[in-house]
Each structure stands twice: as C-alpha cells, then as structure tokens.
Design a protein around this motif. Structure first.
Motif, PDB file in Angstrom:
ATOM      1  N   ARG A  62     -38.011  -7.513  -9.833  1.00 31.66           N
ATOM      2  CA  ARG A  62     -39.167  -8.164  -9.055  1.00 31.66           C
ATOM      3  C   ARG A  62     -38.832  -9.390  -8.481  1.00 31.66           C
TER       4      ARG A  62
ATOM      5  N   LEU B 144     -38.779  -9.792  -4.700  1.00 32.72           N
ATOM      6  CA  LEU B 144     -39.820 -10.839  -3.626  1.00 32.72           C
ATOM      7  C   LEU B 144     -38.444 -11.738  -2.570  1.00 32.72           C
TER       8      LEU B 144
ATOM      9  N   GLN C 236     -42.877 -12.787   0.051  1.00 35.36           N
ATOM     10  CA  GLN C 236     -43.830 -13.013  -0.762  1.00 35.36           C
ATOM     11  C   GLN C 236     -45.415 -12.080   0.084  1.00 35.36           C
ATOM     12  N   ASN C 237     -46.358 -11.535  -0.433  1.00 32.84           N
ATOM     13  CA  ASN C 237     -47.305 -10.556  -0.385  1.00 32.84           C
ATOM     14  C   ASN C 237     -48.493 -10.798  -1.293  1.00 32.84           C
ATOM     15  N   PRO C 238     -48.515 -11.749  -1.358  1.00 25.81           N
ATOM     16  CA  PRO C 238     -50.080 -11.777  -2.049  1.00 25.81           C
ATOM     17  C   PRO C 238     -51.320 -11.746  -1.647  1.00 25.81           C
TER      18      PRO C 238
ATOM     19  N   GLY D  52     -45.273 -13.444  -7.847  1.00 26.58           N
ATOM     20  CA  GLY D  52     -45.587 -12.893  -5.956  1.00 26.58           C
ATOM     21  C   GLY D  52     -47.468 -12.268  -5.841  1.00 26.58           C
ATOM     22  N   GLU D  53     -47.380 -12.903  -7.001  1.00 27.87           N
ATOM     23  CA  GLU D  53     -49.190 -12.329  -7.210  1.00 27.87           C
ATOM     24  C   GLU D  53     -50.379 -13.122  -6.235  1.00 27.87           C
TER      25      GLU D  53
END
Length: 213
Positions: A26, A30, A35-37, A60-61
């Motif tokens: 993961r 990333l 990133q895509n939070p 990344g969350e």
C-alpha cells in the motif's frame, strides 16, 4: 557532536520491521500513484491528540493539518503567509476532500493561554498570544461568568472554538460553494485525552455528543 534522537531512530527501525512490512504494498502504491484521502483533519499540535492514533488510520487515509489549538482563520487573500489556509486550499482544491473535521481536545494549552490574557508570553514575539487572539472576545465572555470553574471555562472554550473554526471555514468561498452543493461536509469533534472518548458536534444544534457505536 550533534546526534539524532535515539528514540526516533529506534522508532523508525520498529516501523520498518513492523508496520512497513505489513503495509509495504500500500505504501509503495501511495508513493507511485499519489495520495487520495477523503477526509481532512484540522487538529492541535498537542502530542497527546494525534488524529492518526485516535482514528486508527493507515497511510494515505487522512490529510492532517495541525496547529496550536486547531484554529482556522477567516479567508484572507491579502498576500500574507497563511500556513493553515494553504493546507485547506490544497486539501479542497487539489485533493477534492469530501470531509473536513475540526477536532479539538481536552486540556488544550492554547485554549488555556487564551483564558489567561495577562499571563507573560513565552517569548517577546508572543506568536501564541497573537494566534489565539483569533478567538476575539470569546475568552473574555466566558471569563465574566463567575459561577463557572476554570476547568469548565476551558472545556467550554475548547468546544466553542471548534464552532468558531467551522464558521471561519465557511468564509472560504469555495468551501461555502461545495458545502451548499453537498460535495463537502464540515464536522466538529472533541477528544478527551484522559478517557479517550470522542465527542461529535451535532450539525444542527451544535451540541457535542458521544457517538453510539
């Protein structure tokens, strides 16, 4: 000779042997994909109230922005250097964040300082005092209530300042527009350091309640 803190080196070694090994795929994704939070947390610098710990989140969350007392200024495109506003702009405009959570916490040192305006500043620059002045008359209004204890005043201001930061977020034109369109949700939360409890602000009433989960 200058030496890097040993406990940080050991912590990194533990990270590489533990969490990194468990989540390396993961983490590498990333690194290559970006990133895509979906959620931004605006939290305090206090070392006891780390959002990643509180929400048990992985790499990344969460997009986390931390400053003294988790304050948000009003929208001020005046050419100044605004670190908090820059972070908000990047989260909303570049990452298309769907949720912004302003999270305060108990026993906040910045809020304590705001309630003691006559206290000597830590340094001649008094950056903390000037930063906390963003709360305006709110600390003084609480201070006039002689029936409240100091602890009650502090908890009250910690929560009131969350509402104030949410109000300030809505002065950012693009935030107001996205919220009106239902594409961005604003939330308030307050974390109790001593008990670990999380209190969520009701969007309609403004009251803080513990979630039923």
């Amino acid at each position: 000779m200058h030496t890097f803190p040993e406990h940080l080196l050991q912590g990194h070694a533990n990270f590489m042997a533990g969490r990194y090994m468990r989540e390396k795929d993961r983490i590498r994704d990333l690194a290559s994909e970006g990133q895509n939070p979906s959620t931004m947390i605006i939290a305090c610098c206090d070392s006891r109230a780390a959002p990643e710990m509180i929400f048990d989140s992985g790499p990344g969350e969460l997009f986390v922005l931390r400053n003294v007392a988790n304050l948000v200024p009003t929208y001020q495109p005046d050419g100044g250097q605004h670190g908090t506003s820059a972070g908000i702009e990047f989260a909303v405009k570049a990452l298309a964040i769907e949720n912004i959570v302003v999270m305060g916490h108990g026993r906040c040192g910045g809020i304590k300082a705001a309630l003691a305006p006559n206290q000597a500043p830590l340094d001649a620059g008094d950056f903390i005092g000037k930063w906390m002045a963003m709360l305006g008359e709110l600390p003084g209004q609480l201070g006039k209530n002689g029936l409240m204890t100091q602890a009650e005043r502090q908890t009250a201001l910690e929560r009131i300042s969350i509402r104030n930061s949410l109000r300030n977020l809505r002065t950012f034109p693009y935030i107001a527009e996205l919220e009106k369109a239902g594409k961005l949700l604003l939330h308030g939360a307050w974390f109790d350091i001593s008990t670990g409890e999380l209190w969520i602000m009701d969007a309609k009433s403004g009251d803080f309640q513990r979630p039923n989960i």
